[in-house]
Write a protein that holds these residues in place. Sequence first.
Motif, short mmCIF file in Angstrom:
data_model
loop_
_atom_site.label_atom_id
_atom_site.label_comp_id
_atom_site.label_asym_id
_atom_site.label_seq_id
_atom_site.Cartn_x
_atom_site.Cartn_y
_atom_site.Cartn_z
N GLN A 28 51.36 51.48 42.90
CA GLN A 28 50.31 52.24 42.23
C GLN A 28 49.69 51.44 41.10
OE1 GLN A 28 51.94 56.02 41.04
NE2 GLN A 28 51.76 56.88 43.09
N GLU A 29 50.49 50.63 40.41
CA GLU A 29 50.01 49.80 39.32
C GLU A 29 50.37 48.35 39.58
OE1 GLU A 29 51.51 51.21 35.63
OE2 GLU A 29 50.52 53.17 35.76
N GLU A 30 49.48 47.45 39.22
CA GLU A 30 49.73 46.03 39.42
C GLU A 30 50.70 45.51 38.35
OE1 GLU A 30 45.83 44.49 39.15
OE2 GLU A 30 45.10 45.61 40.89
N PRO A 31 51.64 44.63 38.71
CA PRO A 31 52.59 44.09 37.72
C PRO A 31 51.85 43.33 36.62
CG PRO A 31 53.28 43.58 39.98
CD PRO A 31 51.88 44.10 40.06
N LEU A 32 52.22 43.60 35.38
CA LEU A 32 51.54 42.98 34.25
C LEU A 32 52.45 42.12 33.38
CD1 LEU A 32 49.25 45.95 33.11
CD2 LEU A 32 48.62 43.97 34.52
N ASP A 33 53.77 42.29 33.51
CA ASP A 33 54.68 41.48 32.70
C ASP A 33 55.88 41.08 33.55
OD1 ASP A 33 56.40 43.72 32.84
OD2 ASP A 33 55.65 44.52 30.94
N ARG A 34 56.78 40.30 32.95
CA ARG A 34 57.91 39.75 33.70
C ARG A 34 58.79 40.85 34.29
NH1 ARG A 34 63.14 38.11 32.97
NH2 ARG A 34 63.76 36.20 34.06
N ASN A 35 59.08 41.88 33.50
CA ASN A 35 59.93 42.96 34.02
C ASN A 35 59.28 43.67 35.21
OD1 ASN A 35 61.94 42.51 32.13
ND2 ASN A 35 61.11 44.00 30.66
N ALA A 36 57.97 43.83 35.14
CA ALA A 36 57.28 44.47 36.26
C ALA A 36 57.32 43.61 37.51
CB ALA A 36 55.83 44.77 35.86
N TRP A 37 57.22 42.28 37.35
CA TRP A 37 57.29 41.38 38.50
C TRP A 37 58.70 41.38 39.10
CZ3 TRP A 37 53.49 39.95 41.31
CH2 TRP A 37 52.23 39.76 40.77
N VAL A 38 59.72 41.44 38.24
CA VAL A 38 61.10 41.52 38.75
C VAL A 38 61.28 42.81 39.54
CG1 VAL A 38 63.53 41.72 38.09
CG2 VAL A 38 62.08 40.04 36.95
N GLY A 39 60.74 43.91 39.01
CA GLY A 39 60.81 45.17 39.74
C GLY A 39 60.07 45.10 41.06
N PHE A 40 58.96 44.38 41.08
CA PHE A 40 58.20 44.19 42.31
C PHE A 40 59.03 43.43 43.35
CE2 PHE A 40 55.58 40.99 44.58
CZ PHE A 40 54.89 41.84 45.43
N VAL A 41 59.70 42.36 42.91
CA VAL A 41 60.53 41.56 43.82
C VAL A 41 61.66 42.41 44.41
CG1 VAL A 41 62.15 39.62 43.97
CG2 VAL A 41 59.97 39.36 42.74
#
Length: 223
Positions: free
Chosen positions: A36-49
């Motif tokens: 729903q939301e694009e990853p904007l920081d490192r924690n969000a990218w880790v959650g994406f992975v």
Amino acid sequence: MKGDSPELTVIREVLEGMLAPKVAAAVLFSALDSMQEEPLDRNAWVGFVNGPLRDTLRSRAGEELANDLLGRIGMILGTQAEPAQRPQRRSQAPTSRFRTTQGPARVLVVAASGRLARLLKASLGSQIVPMVLNDPRRLDAFIKDFEPTLLLADVTDPVRFLPSLPKLSKPLDSDVIAVIWDEETPTGEGLNEGFDAEGRRCVWVNRQEGIDPIVDLIRASKS
């Protein structure tokens, strides 16, 4: 996604290193598109992975390869990527009907927002230069200055002038293919008929079936 974040660069390079380029792009696009939301920081990218990317890889590449890819990404990012736990039925292989050439594709994305363009750029990196058109008054300038190699109409994020796009796009080079990103709507059917009537080659792509055909077309339209 204004420019590539370090995390996105790592993820894309690992995928491209172990998967066919168009499969890597399709995997990354599908995983990003599911958020729903694009990853904007490192924690969000880790959650994406550990979430969408893991699930998409498991579906497309199988559990063993997904775990390998996630492990490599986790080592580079300095995190422990969670392994895929349950195998699922693999998706159909991407199409390979179109010839691949060299250089970035200049894709004119007709949409109300820039989301599709951002996802394509994130997924394909230097293979694509997307430009968003949401005002028909700017079309002539885009054709002259941008010289698109592909026209992509996003029916899922429609602009008001979308039904008129076939006629408006007449000044485009005759080799430019129109792609309709749709979910079997009357608007998409009307566009298909409109492009046919104008004599422009048109490809209809069902959004629910994935980005693979569009990746093929983008790679084939690179100049």
